[in-house]
Write a protein that holds these residues in place. Structure first.
Motif, PDB file in Angstrom:
ATOM      1  N   TYR A  48     -57.141  25.192   9.961  1.00  9.94           N
ATOM      2  CA  TYR A  48     -56.901  24.495  10.483  1.00  9.94           C
ATOM      3  C   TYR A  48     -56.909  24.851  11.798  1.00  9.94           C
ATOM      4  O   TYR A  48     -56.548  25.640  12.200  1.00  9.94           O
ATOM      5  CB  TYR A  48     -55.913  23.627  10.590  1.00  9.94           C
ATOM      6  CG  TYR A  48     -55.849  22.607   9.736  1.00  9.94           C
ATOM      7  CD1 TYR A  48     -55.964  20.844  10.132  1.00  9.94           C
ATOM      8  CD2 TYR A  48     -55.709  21.960   8.777  1.00  9.94           C
ATOM      9  CE1 TYR A  48     -56.620  19.989   9.180  1.00  9.94           C
ATOM     10  CE2 TYR A  48     -55.268  21.527   7.316  1.00  9.94           C
ATOM     11  CZ  TYR A  48     -56.388  19.940   7.989  1.00  9.94           C
ATOM     12  OH  TYR A  48     -56.366  19.521   7.005  1.00  9.94           O
TER      13      TYR A  48
ATOM     14  N   GLU B  19     -57.377  21.210  14.318  1.00  8.01           N
ATOM     15  CA  GLU B  19     -59.715  20.715  14.476  1.00  8.01           C
ATOM     16  C   GLU B  19     -59.524  21.011  13.673  1.00  8.01           C
ATOM     17  O   GLU B  19     -59.262  22.277  13.129  1.00  8.01           O
ATOM     18  CB  GLU B  19     -59.926  21.127  15.183  1.00  8.01           C
ATOM     19  CG  GLU B  19     -61.675  20.471  15.684  1.00  8.01           C
ATOM     20  CD  GLU B  19     -62.144  20.694  16.457  1.00  8.01           C
ATOM     21  OE1 GLU B  19     -63.169  21.334  16.674  1.00  8.01           O
ATOM     22  OE2 GLU B  19     -61.205  20.568  17.787  1.00  8.01           O
ATOM     23  N   ARG B  20     -60.524  20.540  12.485  1.00  4.70           N
ATOM     24  CA  ARG B  20     -61.070  21.249  10.811  1.00  4.70           C
ATOM     25  C   ARG B  20     -61.990  20.275  10.972  1.00  4.70           C
ATOM     26  O   ARG B  20     -62.250  19.214  10.628  1.00  4.70           O
ATOM     27  CB  ARG B  20     -59.686  21.041   9.618  1.00  4.70           C
ATOM     28  CG  ARG B  20     -60.850  21.496   8.564  1.00  4.70           C
ATOM     29  CD  ARG B  20     -59.271  20.939   7.646  1.00  4.70           C
ATOM     30  NE  ARG B  20     -59.630  21.683   6.229  1.00  4.70           N
ATOM     31  CZ  ARG B  20     -59.447  21.520   4.579  1.00  4.70           C
ATOM     32  NH1 ARG B  20     -58.498  20.053   4.977  1.00  4.70           N
ATOM     33  NH2 ARG B  20     -59.660  21.019   3.925  1.00  4.70           N
ATOM     34  N   GLU B  21     -63.024  21.425  10.445  1.00  2.00           N
ATOM     35  CA  GLU B  21     -64.534  21.090  10.746  1.00  2.00           C
ATOM     36  C   GLU B  21     -65.280  19.624  11.163  1.00  2.00           C
ATOM     37  O   GLU B  21     -65.551  18.364  11.088  1.00  2.00           O
ATOM     38  CB  GLU B  21     -64.935  20.182   8.912  1.00  2.00           C
ATOM     39  CG  GLU B  21     -64.660  21.213   7.818  1.00  2.00           C
ATOM     40  CD  GLU B  21     -64.410  21.129   6.253  1.00  2.00           C
ATOM     41  OE1 GLU B  21     -64.258  19.399   6.576  1.00  2.00           O
ATOM     42  OE2 GLU B  21     -64.080  21.149   5.448  1.00  2.00           O
ATOM     43  N   GLY B  22     -64.918  19.995  12.805  1.00  2.37           N
ATOM     44  CA  GLY B  22     -64.764  19.553  13.727  1.00  2.37           C
ATOM     45  C   GLY B  22     -64.032  17.837  13.847  1.00  2.37           C
ATOM     46  O   GLY B  22     -64.586  17.179  14.637  1.00  2.37           O
ATOM     47  N   ARG B  23     -63.294  17.781  13.221  1.00  4.15           N
ATOM     48  CA  ARG B  23     -62.661  16.323  13.355  1.00  4.15           C
ATOM     49  C   ARG B  23     -61.460  16.803  13.738  1.00  4.15           C
ATOM     50  O   ARG B  23     -60.313  17.805  13.489  1.00  4.15           O
ATOM     51  CB  ARG B  23     -62.262  15.731  11.943  1.00  4.15           C
ATOM     52  CG  ARG B  23     -61.026  14.619  11.601  1.00  4.15           C
ATOM     53  CD  ARG B  23     -60.850  14.414  10.577  1.00  4.15           C
ATOM     54  NE  ARG B  23     -60.176  13.285  10.210  1.00  4.15           N
ATOM     55  CZ  ARG B  23     -59.818  12.223   9.661  1.00  4.15           C
ATOM     56  NH1 ARG B  23     -59.270  13.409   8.430  1.00  4.15           N
ATOM     57  NH2 ARG B  23     -58.772  11.729   9.837  1.00  4.15           N
ATOM     58  N   ARG B  24     -61.152  16.204  14.706  1.00  5.93           N
ATOM     59  CA  ARG B  24     -59.268  16.616  15.282  1.00  5.93           C
ATOM     60  C   ARG B  24     -58.439  14.877  15.319  1.00  5.93           C
ATOM     61  O   ARG B  24     -58.654  14.557  15.532  1.00  5.93           O
ATOM     62  CB  ARG B  24     -59.683  16.242  17.368  1.00  5.93           C
ATOM     63  CG  ARG B  24     -58.669  17.321  17.959  1.00  5.93           C
ATOM     64  CD  ARG B  24     -59.138  17.862  19.575  1.00  5.93           C
ATOM     65  NE  ARG B  24     -58.663  17.489  19.874  1.00  5.93           N
ATOM     66  CZ  ARG B  24     -57.044  17.466  21.178  1.00  5.93           C
ATOM     67  NH1 ARG B  24     -57.168  16.105  21.551  1.00  5.93           N
ATOM     68  NH2 ARG B  24     -56.519  17.734  21.915  1.00  5.93           N
ATOM     69  N   ILE B  25     -57.379  16.065  14.665  1.00  6.69           N
ATOM     70  CA  ILE B  25     -56.405  15.205  14.115  1.00  6.69           C
ATOM     71  C   ILE B  25     -55.331  15.068  15.379  1.00  6.69           C
ATOM     72  O   ILE B  25     -54.664  16.418  14.883  1.00  6.69           O
ATOM     73  CB  ILE B  25     -55.714  15.293  13.324  1.00  6.69           C
ATOM     74  CG1 ILE B  25     -57.070  15.198  11.865  1.00  6.69           C
ATOM     75  CG2 ILE B  25     -55.226  14.438  12.025  1.00  6.69           C
ATOM     76  CD1 ILE B  25     -56.580  16.303  10.908  1.00  6.69           C
TER      77      ILE B  25
END
Length: 305
Positions: free
Chosen positions: A263, A205-211
């Motif tokens: 991350y 997760e980075r800046e609220g985005r999950r990958i």
């Protein structure tokens, strides 16, 4: 008849499967054990053993009674020990089971320091990655990763199971390309194999985005032994997906470097915590609490609690 003595003789007979063998271990006569068990049977109104000339086997009632008898004797032993510790300080035996990787990562130092602080306590540490049933095994305490929602157990969080991607300076000098979601296959990977782990994806997760990132298709080294992979990472063999409780001392002294540090990496199937777990039917004794407190303080000093 002494009820506690009778319970002890019953438990010994059940464990040895023979009045004569149990009597030999207790330093009593077989007739004394037979009399004690008969007294319990008369009191209960049920047979505890099926007896024959060839063997002595617990009845169904005996199996039920055995579990409680063991707990009663164990608890009385613990209470006696606790009362003694009020007068003389902590002493006695402490039996602990933990995953193999905890040993090298921090448990070796924890045990050494704990024994120095509590010189009258004796530790037995069994390192094993197999699941251990605390209700049956006789351990006082288990250290585990993840979650513990099994009935009959109490779990206390003593540390965090945060994940990092790490490699040695020697590896990064050889492979200077920055590690990013789109450059995973450009690096050599050291991959831990475990049945609980997802072979397809790991999540960040980075800046609220999950990958969801794919696992490396062709790792340079795979193993079901984490310590082997850690040694390879320290020797410059590649990138290791590792818990911070393991990597922390090597990050501190520069032998490992954290990659993709912006991350947040999911703790995968092992869960977010390091837990100290003990059976709920045994109130946490002073020596168990002392060990848990010492461990939590040690991990806290490393920034892991």
């Amino acid at each position: 008849m002494d009820k506690l003595g009778a319970l002890n003789m019953f438990v010994a007979t059940a464990e040895y499967g023979s009045f004569s063998r149990a009597a030999e271990q207790l330093g009593k006569t077989p007739s004394a054990l037979t009399k004690a068990v008969s007294h319990l049977e008369a009191e209960l109104g049920a047979r505890l053993f099926e007896r024959s000339t060839r063997r002595t086997v617990l009845t169904e009632a005996g199996r039920v009674y055995l579990e409680t008898a063991r707990q009663v004797l164990q608890r009385l032993h613990e209470v006696g020990e606790e009362i003694g510790q009020l007068q003389h300080g902590l002493y006695g035996n402490l039996r602990i089971t933990a995953p193999l990787a905890f040993g090298r990562a921090f448990l070796d130092e924890v045990c050494a320091g704990f024994l120095t602080q509590y010189p009258q306590i004796k530790l037995r540490i069994d390192l094993c990655d197999a699941f251990v049933d605390l209700l049956e095994s006789g351990y006082d305490l288990a250290l585990r990763e993840g979650r513990s929602d099994l009935p009959g157990l109490i779990a206390r969080v003593v540390g965090q199971n945060r994940i990092a991607l790490c490699a040695s300076p020697a590896y990064l000098a050889r492979r200077p390309q920055p590690l990013a979601p789109d450059s995973i296959e450009a690096h050599d990977w050291l991959v831990y194999q475990h049945p609980a782990l997802d072979r397809g994806l790991w999540w960040v997760e980075r800046e609220g985005r999950r990958i969801g990132l794919p696992q490396p298709r062709q790792p340079r080294l795979e193993s079901d032994n984490y310590d082997l992979l850690l040694a390879a990472a320290l020797a410059g063999g590649g990138v290791l997906h590792t818990p911070l409780w393991s990597a922390a001392p090597y990050l501190a002294d520069g032998r490992l470097v954290q990659l993709m540090s912006d991350y947040q990496i999911d703790p995968d199937a092992f869960g977010p915590h390091i837990l100290a777990v003990y059976p709920s039917h045994r109130r946490a004794t002073a020596k168990v609490v002392a060990f848990i407190d010492y461990l939590q303080a040690f991990l806290g000093a490393r920034g892991i609690a």
